[in-house]
Design an enzyme around this catalytic site. Structure first.
Site, mmCIF file in Angstrom:
data_model
loop_
_atom_site.group_PDB
_atom_site.id
_atom_site.type_symbol
_atom_site.label_atom_id
_atom_site.label_comp_id
_atom_site.label_asym_id
_atom_site.label_seq_id
_atom_site.Cartn_x
_atom_site.Cartn_y
_atom_site.Cartn_z
ATOM 1 N N HIS A 17 0.850 -1.203 0.000
ATOM 2 C CA HIS A 17 0.000 0.000 0.000
ATOM 3 C C HIS A 17 0.885 1.253 0.000
ATOM 4 O O HIS A 17 0.614 2.226 -0.699
ATOM 5 C CB HIS A 17 -0.869 0.063 1.271
ATOM 6 N N LYS A 41 -18.211 -5.998 8.316
ATOM 7 C CA LYS A 41 -16.987 -6.784 8.519
ATOM 8 C C LYS A 41 -16.394 -6.469 9.877
ATOM 9 O O LYS A 41 -16.575 -5.369 10.395
ATOM 10 C CB LYS A 41 -15.942 -6.406 7.454
ATOM 11 N N ARG A 90 -2.156 -6.001 -8.248
ATOM 12 C CA ARG A 90 -1.002 -6.862 -7.960
ATOM 13 C C ARG A 90 -0.824 -7.918 -9.038
ATOM 14 O O ARG A 90 0.267 -8.180 -9.491
ATOM 15 C CB ARG A 90 -1.187 -7.552 -6.601
ATOM 16 N N SER A 128 -2.769 -7.752 3.227
ATOM 17 C CA SER A 128 -2.939 -7.584 4.675
ATOM 18 C C SER A 128 -3.327 -8.916 5.309
ATOM 19 O O SER A 128 -2.868 -9.250 6.401
ATOM 20 C CB SER A 128 -4.029 -6.549 4.964
HETATM 21 O O1 PNS Z 1 -8.886 -2.827 0.564
HETATM 22 P P1 PNS Z 1 -10.158 -3.361 -0.031
HETATM 23 O O2 PNS Z 1 -10.946 -4.079 1.045
HETATM 24 O O3 PNS Z 1 -9.907 -4.207 -1.236
HETATM 25 O O4 PNS Z 1 -11.028 -2.078 -0.491
HETATM 26 C C1 PNS Z 1 -12.298 -2.236 -1.070
HETATM 27 C C2 PNS Z 1 -13.008 -0.880 -1.256
HETATM 28 C C3 PNS Z 1 -12.941 -0.074 0.019
HETATM 29 C C4 PNS Z 1 -12.351 -0.101 -2.358
HETATM 30 C C5 PNS Z 1 -14.489 -1.192 -1.645
HETATM 31 O O5 PNS Z 1 -14.991 -2.174 -0.798
HETATM 32 C C6 PNS Z 1 -15.395 0.043 -1.554
HETATM 33 O O6 PNS Z 1 -15.233 0.985 -2.288
HETATM 34 N N1 PNS Z 1 -16.351 0.001 -0.616
HETATM 35 C C7 PNS Z 1 -17.273 1.090 -0.357
HETATM 36 C C8 PNS Z 1 -18.714 0.679 -0.731
HETATM 37 C C9 PNS Z 1 -18.991 0.927 -2.189
HETATM 38 O O7 PNS Z 1 -18.829 2.020 -2.707
HETATM 39 N N2 PNS Z 1 -19.470 -0.128 -2.900
HETATM 40 C C10 PNS Z 1 -19.829 -0.031 -4.290
HETATM 41 C C11 PNS Z 1 -18.670 -0.333 -5.228
HETATM 42 S S1 PNS Z 1 -17.983 -1.912 -4.899
#
Ligand code: PNS
Length: 159
Positions: A17, A41, A90, A128
């Site tokens: 990150h 979560k 990645r 992570s």
């Molecule tokens: O580090 P991660 O868990 O892969 O991040 C995922 C993230 C935060 C980018 C994604 O879960 C997100 O944007 N969540 C907010 C809810 C949202 O907007 N959902 C609609 C699009 S998936």
């Protein structure tokens, strides 16, 4: 002005990150790290702890800011007056999920673009979740985390 949001769970922030944050901060005017508070979560670190670790490891980057958010990413991006979302890729396995998120977000908010940075090869395997698993079995995590984050993860695992 190019203002980007780099969203994620960051549970905890890894060197992978940090590589994306560092490179993005050199390319764009302002970078806001958006730490997701997802009530569905149960992360290992609370959102306050994740924000605090990110602030600590990015304190040397003047154009980087750390905030938490709940709800839709596109709403958070609008509230930040940003127009870009940054995500790291990645491996090919990330691509399908990332494409799905980026395209959904673009339908909901056509004014927001997602840009992808390929993670440096050195960190292409890192996540992570894997680091937490290594720490749970008292393996060596120093290769993967900033020393401050490694310290906090050890502390958390030893509780
Ligand atoms: O580090 P991660 O868990 O892969 O991040 C995922 C993230 C935060 C980018 C994604 O879960 C997100 O944007 N969540 C907010 C809810 C949202 O907007 N959902 C609609 C699009 S998936």
């Amino acid at each position: 002005m190019a203002i980007a949001v780099y969203p994620g769970s960051f549970d905890p922030v890894t060197l992978g990150h940090m590589d994306i944050i560092q490179r993005t901060s050199q390319m764009l005017d302002h970078v806001i790290i958006g730490v997701l508070q997802n009530k569905a979560k149960t992360p290992l670190f609370s959102v306050e702890e994740r924000v605090s670790m990110l602030k600590s490891v990015t304190s040397h980057l003047e154009n980087v800011e750390v905030r938490s958010f709940e709800g839709l990413l596109v709403d958070f991006v609008h509230s930040c007056k940003a127009n870009l979302v940054v995500r790291g890729l990645r491996a090919i396995t990330d691509f399908e999920y990332e494409l799905q998120i980026a395209q959904t977000n673009r339908v909901m908010a056509p004014d927001i673009d997602t840009i992808f940075l390929t993670t440096s090869l050195k960190y292409s395997y890192l996540s992570s979740s894997i680091v937490k698993e290594i720490a749970a079995f008292h393996g060596d995590i120093d290769e993967f985390l900033h020393p401050e984050v490694a310290r906090r993860l050890r502390e958390k695992m030893n509780r």
